[in-house]
Design a protein around this motif. Structure first.
Motif, PDB file in Angstrom:
ATOM      1  N   GLU A  81       0.829  -1.213   0.000  1.00 17.56           N
ATOM      2  CA  GLU A  81       0.000   0.000   0.000  1.00 17.56           C
ATOM      3  C   GLU A  81       0.859   1.256   0.000  1.00 17.56           C
ATOM      4  O   GLU A  81       0.612   2.208  -0.752  1.00 17.56           O
ATOM      5  CB  GLU A  81      -0.919  -0.004   1.226  1.00 17.56           C
ATOM      6  CG  GLU A  81      -1.865   1.170   1.273  1.00 17.56           C
ATOM      7  CD  GLU A  81      -2.675   1.210   2.566  1.00 17.56           C
ATOM      8  OE1 GLU A  81      -3.112   2.315   2.930  1.00 17.56           O
ATOM      9  OE2 GLU A  81      -2.857   0.163   3.201  1.00 17.56           O
ATOM     10  N   MET A  82       1.914   1.249   0.848  1.00 17.09           N
ATOM     11  CA  MET A  82       2.794   2.422   0.953  1.00 17.09           C
ATOM     12  C   MET A  82       3.578   2.636  -0.351  1.00 17.09           C
ATOM     13  O   MET A  82       3.766   3.774  -0.784  1.00 17.09           O
ATOM     14  CB  MET A  82       3.771   2.255   2.122  1.00 17.09           C
ATOM     15  CG  MET A  82       3.138   2.456   3.480  1.00 17.09           C
ATOM     16  SD  MET A  82       2.438   4.111   3.677  1.00 17.09           S
ATOM     17  CE  MET A  82       1.615   3.932   5.244  1.00 17.09           C
ATOM     18  N   SER A  83       4.032   1.544  -0.971  1.00 15.18           N
ATOM     19  CA  SER A  83       4.776   1.659  -2.224  1.00 15.18           C
ATOM     20  C   SER A  83       3.894   2.236  -3.322  1.00 15.18           C
ATOM     21  O   SER A  83       4.314   3.095  -4.099  1.00 15.18           O
ATOM     22  CB  SER A  83       5.300   0.285  -2.661  1.00 15.18           C
ATOM     23  OG  SER A  83       6.175  -0.226  -1.691  1.00 15.18           O
ATOM     24  N   HIS A  84       2.646   1.748  -3.369  1.00 16.96           N
ATOM     25  CA  HIS A  84       1.692   2.251  -4.368  1.00 16.96           C
ATOM     26  C   HIS A  84       1.411   3.736  -4.138  1.00 16.96           C
ATOM     27  O   HIS A  84       1.383   4.533  -5.072  1.00 16.96           O
ATOM     28  CB  HIS A  84       0.390   1.451  -4.272  1.00 16.96           C
ATOM     29  CG  HIS A  84      -0.659   1.871  -5.242  1.00 16.96           C
ATOM     30  ND1 HIS A  84      -0.661   1.474  -6.553  1.00 16.96           N
ATOM     31  CD2 HIS A  84      -1.732   2.694  -5.088  1.00 16.96           C
ATOM     32  CE1 HIS A  84      -1.697   2.018  -7.175  1.00 16.96           C
ATOM     33  NE2 HIS A  84      -2.363   2.759  -6.309  1.00 16.96           N
ATOM     34  N   LEU A  85       1.217   4.086  -2.858  1.00 17.46           N
ATOM     35  CA  LEU A  85       0.926   5.483  -2.497  1.00 17.46           C
ATOM     36  C   LEU A  85       2.111   6.383  -2.844  1.00 17.46           C
ATOM     37  O   LEU A  85       1.938   7.511  -3.313  1.00 17.46           O
ATOM     38  CB  LEU A  85       0.616   5.563  -1.002  1.00 17.46           C
ATOM     39  CG  LEU A  85       0.087   6.895  -0.470  1.00 17.46           C
ATOM     40  CD1 LEU A  85      -1.200   7.295  -1.178  1.00 17.46           C
ATOM     41  CD2 LEU A  85      -0.153   6.803   1.028  1.00 17.46           C
ATOM     42  N   LYS A  86       3.316   5.878  -2.618  1.00 21.78           N
ATOM     43  CA  LYS A  86       4.531   6.650  -2.917  1.00 21.78           C
ATOM     44  C   LYS A  86       4.609   6.968  -4.412  1.00 21.78           C
ATOM     45  O   LYS A  86       4.914   8.091  -4.805  1.00 21.78           O
ATOM     46  CB  LYS A  86       5.766   5.846  -2.478  1.00 21.78           C
ATOM     47  CG  LYS A  86       7.039   6.663  -2.397  1.00 21.78           C
ATOM     48  CD  LYS A  86       8.158   5.845  -1.786  1.00 21.78           C
ATOM     49  CE  LYS A  86       8.690   4.832  -2.752  1.00 21.78           C
ATOM     50  NZ  LYS A  86       9.880   4.122  -2.280  1.00 21.78           N
ATOM     51  N   THR A  87       4.293   5.973  -5.251  1.00 17.70           N
ATOM     52  CA  THR A  87       4.295   6.182  -6.707  1.00 17.70           C
ATOM     53  C   THR A  87       3.258   7.233  -7.103  1.00 17.70           C
ATOM     54  O   THR A  87       3.532   8.130  -7.914  1.00 17.70           O
ATOM     55  CB  THR A  87       3.982   4.852  -7.424  1.00 17.70           C
ATOM     56  OG1 THR A  87       4.922   3.867  -6.996  1.00 17.70           O
ATOM     57  CG2 THR A  87       4.058   4.998  -8.931  1.00 17.70           C
ATOM     58  N   PHE A  88       2.069   7.128  -6.512  1.00 14.86           N
ATOM     59  CA  PHE A  88       0.994   8.094  -6.794  1.00 14.86           C
ATOM     60  C   PHE A  88       1.418   9.512  -6.402  1.00 14.86           C
ATOM     61  O   PHE A  88       1.226  10.466  -7.159  1.00 14.86           O
ATOM     62  CB  PHE A  88      -0.268   7.678  -6.024  1.00 14.86           C
ATOM     63  CG  PHE A  88      -1.357   8.715  -6.023  1.00 14.86           C
ATOM     64  CD1 PHE A  88      -2.105   8.984  -7.161  1.00 14.86           C
ATOM     65  CD2 PHE A  88      -1.633   9.437  -4.865  1.00 14.86           C
ATOM     66  CE1 PHE A  88      -3.104   9.950  -7.149  1.00 14.86           C
ATOM     67  CE2 PHE A  88      -2.630  10.404  -4.847  1.00 14.86           C
ATOM     68  CZ  PHE A  88      -3.369  10.653  -6.002  1.00 14.86           C
ATOM     69  N   LEU A  89       2.020   9.650  -5.217  1.00 16.23           N
ATOM     70  CA  LEU A  89       2.436  10.972  -4.733  1.00 16.23           C
ATOM     71  C   LEU A  89       3.545  11.570  -5.595  1.00 16.23           C
ATOM     72  O   LEU A  89       3.565  12.777  -5.837  1.00 16.23           O
ATOM     73  CB  LEU A  89       2.892  10.872  -3.272  1.00 16.23           C
ATOM     74  CG  LEU A  89       1.769  10.706  -2.241  1.00 16.23           C
ATOM     75  CD1 LEU A  89       2.340  10.308  -0.886  1.00 16.23           C
ATOM     76  CD2 LEU A  89       0.945  11.970  -2.108  1.00 16.23           C
ATOM     77  N   SER A 130      -8.023  12.780  -2.227  1.00 17.50           N
ATOM     78  CA  SER A 130      -7.443  12.126  -3.408  1.00 17.50           C
ATOM     79  C   SER A 130      -6.544  10.964  -2.994  1.00 17.50           C
ATOM     80  O   SER A 130      -6.585   9.881  -3.592  1.00 17.50           O
ATOM     81  CB  SER A 130      -6.653  13.164  -4.206  1.00 17.50           C
ATOM     82  OG  SER A 130      -6.044  12.565  -5.307  1.00 17.50           O
ATOM     83  N   ILE A 131      -5.740  11.175  -1.945  1.00 14.61           N
ATOM     84  CA  ILE A 131      -4.864  10.105  -1.429  1.00 14.61           C
ATOM     85  C   ILE A 131      -5.706   8.947  -0.893  1.00 14.61           C
ATOM     86  O   ILE A 131      -5.407   7.772  -1.131  1.00 14.61           O
ATOM     87  CB  ILE A 131      -3.927  10.659  -0.332  1.00 14.61           C
ATOM     88  CG1 ILE A 131      -2.886  11.613  -0.963  1.00 14.61           C
ATOM     89  CG2 ILE A 131      -3.205   9.532   0.405  1.00 14.61           C
ATOM     90  CD1 ILE A 131      -2.125  12.449   0.045  1.00 14.61           C
ATOM     91  N   SER A 132      -6.788   9.286  -0.163  1.00 14.27           N
ATOM     92  CA  SER A 132      -7.688   8.256   0.376  1.00 14.27           C
ATOM     93  C   SER A 132      -8.341   7.458  -0.740  1.00 14.27           C
ATOM     94  O   SER A 132      -8.491   6.234  -0.635  1.00 14.27           O
ATOM     95  CB  SER A 132      -8.774   8.896   1.258  1.00 14.27           C
ATOM     96  OG  SER A 132      -8.200   9.517   2.383  1.00 14.27           O
ATOM     97  N   ASN A 133      -8.740   8.142  -1.820  1.00 10.90           N
ATOM     98  CA  ASN A 133      -9.330   7.451  -2.974  1.00 10.90           C
ATOM     99  C   ASN A 133      -8.342   6.472  -3.583  1.00 10.90           C
ATOM    100  O   ASN A 133      -8.708   5.348  -3.954  1.00 10.90           O
ATOM    101  CB  ASN A 133      -9.754   8.467  -4.047  1.00 10.90           C
ATOM    102  CG  ASN A 133     -11.025   9.200  -3.673  1.00 10.90           C
ATOM    103  OD1 ASN A 133     -11.861   8.666  -2.935  1.00 10.90           O
ATOM    104  ND2 ASN A 133     -11.195  10.411  -4.154  1.00 10.90           N
ATOM    105  N   GLU A 134      -7.084   6.903  -3.678  1.00  8.35           N
ATOM    106  CA  GLU A 134      -6.041   6.047  -4.244  1.00  8.35           C
ATOM    107  C   GLU A 134      -5.808   4.819  -3.362  1.00  8.35           C
ATOM    108  O   GLU A 134      -5.649   3.702  -3.845  1.00  8.35           O
ATOM    109  CB  GLU A 134      -4.746   6.851  -4.397  1.00  8.35           C
ATOM    110  CG  GLU A 134      -3.694   6.211  -5.284  1.00  8.35           C
ATOM    111  CD  GLU A 134      -4.101   6.096  -6.741  1.00  8.35           C
ATOM    112  OE1 GLU A 134      -3.549   5.219  -7.434  1.00  8.35           O
ATOM    113  OE2 GLU A 134      -4.989   6.853  -7.179  1.00  8.35           O
ATOM    114  N   LYS A 135      -5.800   5.040  -2.034  1.00 11.63           N
ATOM    115  CA  LYS A 135      -5.651   3.923  -1.080  1.00 11.63           C
ATOM    116  C   LYS A 135      -6.796   2.933  -1.241  1.00 11.63           C
ATOM    117  O   LYS A 135      -6.590   1.719  -1.285  1.00 11.63           O
ATOM    118  CB  LYS A 135      -5.659   4.464   0.358  1.00 11.63           C
ATOM    119  CG  LYS A 135      -4.345   4.963   0.869  1.00 11.63           C
ATOM    120  CD  LYS A 135      -4.490   5.315   2.342  1.00 11.63           C
ATOM    121  CE  LYS A 135      -3.223   5.909   2.907  1.00 11.63           C
ATOM    122  NZ  LYS A 135      -3.397   6.267   4.324  1.00 11.63           N
TER     123      LYS A 135
END
Length: 418
Positions: free
Chosen positions: A167-175, A231-236
């Protein structure tokens, strides 16, 4: 016949390794729900260790190693019989053994064949009453048996860590993608503002316009930061949903629907309190007694919502024999949705204030109005960029702090006796 068989059979070596499933990292839930004691988590871990996917990954790792052409598992190693065995079998028993070197990656069917062969030599067990799992593998060579056990442990530990940090890796890419976009927007807004200043020779505002612009920029920045969090919550939520089966998604939908119905009054009250708090902070400042009272009220409402949500989820769990990791994902999806609902309430309160100040700002002369618009855009982009950078650092720290739940107790060593 028994004596002959005993003297001529190929000796097989057994190697063991032990891991512990740690309790600390077991649940991914943001609500810290304690389902662990009620689930057969050790049985689930054993099934995952014995799974086809784990066997395939072990085989592929060994096929990419330097020792692939010296393993009995891949039929790339010739068996050397003892003198007594050769004498008793007249050397015929080993004469037709098939040994072929592997130079390229084998076909999928051959990889599957190796996986089936490996699974037949693998045994995974648990000592009753403990979280310890013993992994055993048999082979014609004691070193190969130990190697196979340690490869299973390494693969499983790696998979567990990937699950924990996914989850954190995916979020990092999105950010990172968002930050690149914000950086471009910031550069454009800074250039536009600078060009307008130089063209119209406006380098400042009167006191009233400055105060108005400051307040509007402050509230619009907060509004944009809340939108960024949504937006971050939606991505999560999207990432977590992609990990779930259709049954699990339906389960979440039913539980979320129940939660929304039961907690509607709480959420409406919290939305009204958020709006009142923001307005009161603006009028009287952070330290005013009215602000402190509203913050306390908001905290009580949040706790009540969290407690009621926990209760409803615990009543609604009906998935048959769920794997604990998946239970954690379901908890997290429900939790993300609850957080998103709170953020949306806050966004509405900030939006209302922004609209009020925007209408006041529109009464300024056109030149000054355009100046304030460009300055405001530049400031907001700068603040949003800084906010996203902060969230990226949080994601990096979160990813680095994940250590998984697998603890190695004993690595496998070569067995001296067959």
């Amino acid at each position: 016949f028994s004596v002959y068989y005993s003297l001529t059979v190929k000796p097989v070596y057994l190697s063991n390794g032990t891991i512990i499933i740690s309790d600390e990292q077991r649940s991914m839930s943001m609500l810290n729900l304690t389902y662990g004691k009620n689930l057969n988590h050790i049985e689930n871990e054993i099934e995952l260790l014995k799974s086809r996917t784990t066997a395939d990954l072990v085989v592929k790792k060994l096929l990419n190693s330097d020792i692939k052409n010296n393993l009995f598992l891949f039929n790339t190693r010739e068996y050397k019989s003892s003198y007594l065995r050769s004498l008793l079998t007249l050397g015929l028993i080993d004469k037709f053994q098939k040994v072929e070197k592997i130079n390229t990656l084998p076909s999928d069917s051959l990889i599957r064949e190796f996986s089936i062969k490996f699974k037949s030599s693998l045994k995974v067990s648990n000592k009753k009453g403990t979280d310890a799992i013993t992994i055993s593998v048999t082979s014609l060579d004691p070193n190969e048996a130990a190697l196979l056990v340690n490869t299973v442990i390494d693969i499983y530990k790696q998979r567990d860590l990937e699950w924990a940090t996914g989850e954190m890796s995916h979020l990092k890419t999105f950010l990172l993608e968002q930050i690149n976009e914000k950086e471009k927007e910031l550069k454009i807004s800074e250039d536009d503002f600078k060009d307008y200043q130089e063209k119209n020779k406006i380098f400042g505002l009167d006191e009233n316009s400055t105060i108005l612009l400051k307040n509007l920029t402050e509230f619009e920045t907060e509004y944009n930061n809340v939108l960024a969090q949504i937006s971050i919550s939606n991505e999560k939520e999207e990432y977590l949903n992609n990990q779930l089966t259709l049954d699990e998604k339906n389960f979440i939908k039913n539980v979320s629907s129940t939660i929304n119905d039961r907690l509607l009054a709480f959420k409406n009250e919290m939305a009204a309190t958020e709006g009142e708090l923001i307005s009161t902070i603006f009028q009287y400042g952070e330290d005013h007694s009215a602000v402190i009272i509203l913050k306390e009220k908001l905290e009580i409402l949040k706790n009540e919502i969290q407690e009621e949500t926990k209760k409803l989820i615990s009543q609604g769990v009906s998935v048959a024999d769920p794997i604990l990791y998946r239970q954690g994902i379901m908890d997290s999806v429900i939790s993300v949705r609850a957080i998103k609902s709170t953020l949306e309430s806050k966004a509405q309160a900030y939006k209302k204030l922004v609209e009020e100040y925007d209408s006041q700002l529109s009464e300024l002369p056109n030149k000054i109005l355009e100046y304030t618009r460009l300055e405001r855009t530049r400031s907001i982009h700068a603040e949003t960029y800084a906010f996203m950078r902060g969230k990226l650092e949080e994601a990096k720290i979160g990813e680095a702090s994940k250590i998984g739940k697998i603890r190695i107790v004993d690595k496998a060593i070569r067995s001296k006796q067959p």
